[in-house]
Design a protein around this motif. Structure first.
Motif, PDB file in Angstrom:
ATOM      1  N   THR A  23      -3.920 -30.257 -12.867  1.00 35.33           N
ATOM      2  CA  THR A  23      -2.754 -31.130 -12.910  1.00 35.33           C
ATOM      3  C   THR A  23      -2.330 -31.544 -11.510  1.00 35.33           C
ATOM      4  O   THR A  23      -1.501 -32.423 -11.366  1.00 35.33           O
ATOM      5  N   HIS A  24      -2.905 -30.893 -10.497  1.00 34.74           N
ATOM      6  CA  HIS A  24      -2.571 -31.243  -9.121  1.00 34.74           C
ATOM      7  C   HIS A  24      -3.478 -32.378  -8.650  1.00 34.74           C
ATOM      8  O   HIS A  24      -4.544 -32.613  -9.205  1.00 34.74           O
ATOM      9  N   PRO A  25      -3.073 -33.097  -7.607  1.00 29.78           N
ATOM     10  CA  PRO A  25      -3.933 -34.153  -7.062  1.00 29.78           C
ATOM     11  C   PRO A  25      -5.188 -33.564  -6.428  1.00 29.78           C
ATOM     12  O   PRO A  25      -5.258 -32.349  -6.216  1.00 29.78           O
ATOM     13  N   PRO A  26      -6.157 -34.392  -6.093  1.00 29.90           N
ATOM     14  CA  PRO A  26      -7.366 -33.867  -5.438  1.00 29.90           C
ATOM     15  C   PRO A  26      -7.028 -33.146  -4.133  1.00 29.90           C
ATOM     16  O   PRO A  26      -6.046 -33.477  -3.472  1.00 29.90           O
ATOM     17  N   TYR A  27      -7.861 -32.183  -3.779  1.00 28.29           N
ATOM     18  CA  TYR A  27      -7.575 -31.361  -2.602  1.00 28.29           C
ATOM     19  C   TYR A  27      -7.503 -32.190  -1.325  1.00 28.29           C
ATOM     20  O   TYR A  27      -6.641 -31.965  -0.494  1.00 28.29           O
ATOM     21  N   PHE A  28      -8.413 -33.160  -1.167  1.00 33.80           N
ATOM     22  CA  PHE A  28      -8.386 -33.931   0.067  1.00 33.80           C
ATOM     23  C   PHE A  28      -7.085 -34.723   0.188  1.00 33.80           C
ATOM     24  O   PHE A  28      -6.524 -34.848   1.283  1.00 33.80           O
ATOM     25  N   ARG A  66      -6.223 -20.923  -1.987  1.00 34.15           N
ATOM     26  CA  ARG A  66      -6.481 -20.808  -0.541  1.00 34.15           C
ATOM     27  C   ARG A  66      -7.993 -20.741  -0.252  1.00 34.15           C
ATOM     28  O   ARG A  66      -8.467 -21.309   0.732  1.00 34.15           O
ATOM     29  N   LYS A  67      -8.738 -20.057  -1.105  1.00 34.81           N
ATOM     30  CA  LYS A  67     -10.188 -20.000  -0.942  1.00 34.81           C
ATOM     31  C   LYS A  67     -10.797 -21.380  -1.155  1.00 34.81           C
ATOM     32  O   LYS A  67     -11.668 -21.820  -0.399  1.00 34.81           O
ATOM     33  N   ILE A  68     -10.329 -22.043  -2.196  1.00 38.45           N
ATOM     34  CA  ILE A  68     -10.821 -23.389  -2.495  1.00 38.45           C
ATOM     35  C   ILE A  68     -10.465 -24.336  -1.361  1.00 38.45           C
ATOM     36  O   ILE A  68     -11.263 -25.180  -0.965  1.00 38.45           O
ATOM     37  N   LYS A  74     -13.950 -27.278   4.987  1.00 42.37           N
ATOM     38  CA  LYS A  74     -15.301 -27.279   5.554  1.00 42.37           C
ATOM     39  C   LYS A  74     -16.111 -28.468   5.042  1.00 42.37           C
ATOM     40  O   LYS A  74     -16.823 -29.126   5.804  1.00 42.37           O
ATOM     41  N   ASN A  75     -16.004 -28.752   3.743  1.00 41.16           N
ATOM     42  CA  ASN A  75     -16.736 -29.875   3.159  1.00 41.16           C
ATOM     43  C   ASN A  75     -16.248 -31.206   3.728  1.00 41.16           C
ATOM     44  O   ASN A  75     -17.037 -32.118   3.964  1.00 41.16           O
ATOM     45  N   SER A  76     -14.941 -31.324   3.940  1.00 38.21           N
ATOM     46  CA  SER A  76     -14.382 -32.567   4.480  1.00 38.21           C
ATOM     47  C   SER A  76     -14.846 -32.785   5.915  1.00 38.21           C
ATOM     48  O   SER A  76     -15.066 -33.926   6.333  1.00 38.21           O
ATOM     49  N   VAL A  77     -14.997 -31.714   6.682  1.00 38.04           N
ATOM     50  CA  VAL A  77     -15.525 -31.833   8.044  1.00 38.04           C
ATOM     51  C   VAL A  77     -16.975 -32.297   7.988  1.00 38.04           C
ATOM     52  O   VAL A  77     -17.399 -33.160   8.765  1.00 38.04           O
TER      53      VAL A  77
END
Length: 167
Positions: A23-28, A66-68, A74-77
Motif C-alpha cells: 500500500t506504500h509507494p515504490p521505494y525509490f 530497513r533491510k529492503i 544499493k540497486n539505485s546506485v
C-alpha cells in the motif's frame, strides 16, 4: 539380522500464501522524497533516509523495511539513480533534472489554475479604491517601527548598556 523399516515421507500440506500487496509507494519514490526533504549538500545517511520515510509512511511499511531499503539504495546506485558519497546517498544529476522538469510542469498547471481563480475573484470583488489605499497606508505605518541599534558600539547602544548595568 534386523529388518530395516523403510519410512515413506508424506508430503506436508502447504499453507496458502497471501498475495503480497503493497500500500506504500515504490521505494525509490520514498527515497527521493526523503532526500528532497532533507536537502543535505553531501548526501544523507541511510539512517536519516529510513527515519524520514518511517515518519511519513510508518503504518504502511513492513517490519523488515530497513533491510529492503538498504537493498534498494544499493540497486539505485547501480542503476545510476543515486550517487553514493562515502556512507551517504544523494540524487544523481539526471534524477534531479527529471524531478525539476516534473516540478516545473506541476507549477505551470498550478499557475494557470491560480490565474483562473484570480480572474474570478477580481471580477466579483467590490472593494473600492479608497479602501485599498487606506490599507496601503496602514501597512506603511506598521512597517515604520523604531529600529534597534545594530551593535553595542554605537552611542545609542552604549547608553542602553549603561542604563541596564546601573539598574
Amino acid at each position: 539380522m534386523a529388518e530395516e523399516k523403510i519410512l515413506k515421507k508424506t508430503p506436508v500440506a502447504k499453507k496458502p500464501r497471501k498475495p503480497k500487496t503493497t500500500t506504500h509507494p515504490p521505494y525509490f519514490q520514498m527515497i527521493k522524497e526523503a532526500l528532497m526533504a532533507l536537502k543535505e549538500k553531501n548526501g544523507s545517511s541511510p539512517y536519516a533516509i529510513a527515519k524520514k520515510i518511517e515518519e511519513k509512511h510508518k503504518s504502511l511499511l513492513p517490519e523488515s523495511f530497513r533491510k529492503i531499503l538498504s537493498l534498494q539504495l544499493k540497486n539505485s546506485v547501480a542503476k545510476g539513480k543515486l550517487v553514493k558519497i562515502r556512507a551517504s546517498y544523494k540524487l544523481s544529476d539526471t534524477t534531479k533534472m527529471t524531478t525539476r522538469q516534473q516540478d516545473k510542469k506541476s507549477k505551470k498547471n498550478m499557475k494557470q489554475e491560480d490565474k483562473e481563480i484570480t480572474k474570478r475573484t477580481r471580477s466579483s470583488s467590490t472593494r473600492s479604491k479608497k479602501s485599498m489605499s487606506v490599507n496601503k497606508q496602514e501597512k506603511k505605518r506598521k512597517a515604520k517601527k523604531a529600529r534597534q541599534p545594530k551593535s553595542i558600539k554605537s552611542s545609542a547602544g552604549k547608553k542602553k548598556a549603561m542604563k541596564a548595568s546601573a539598574a
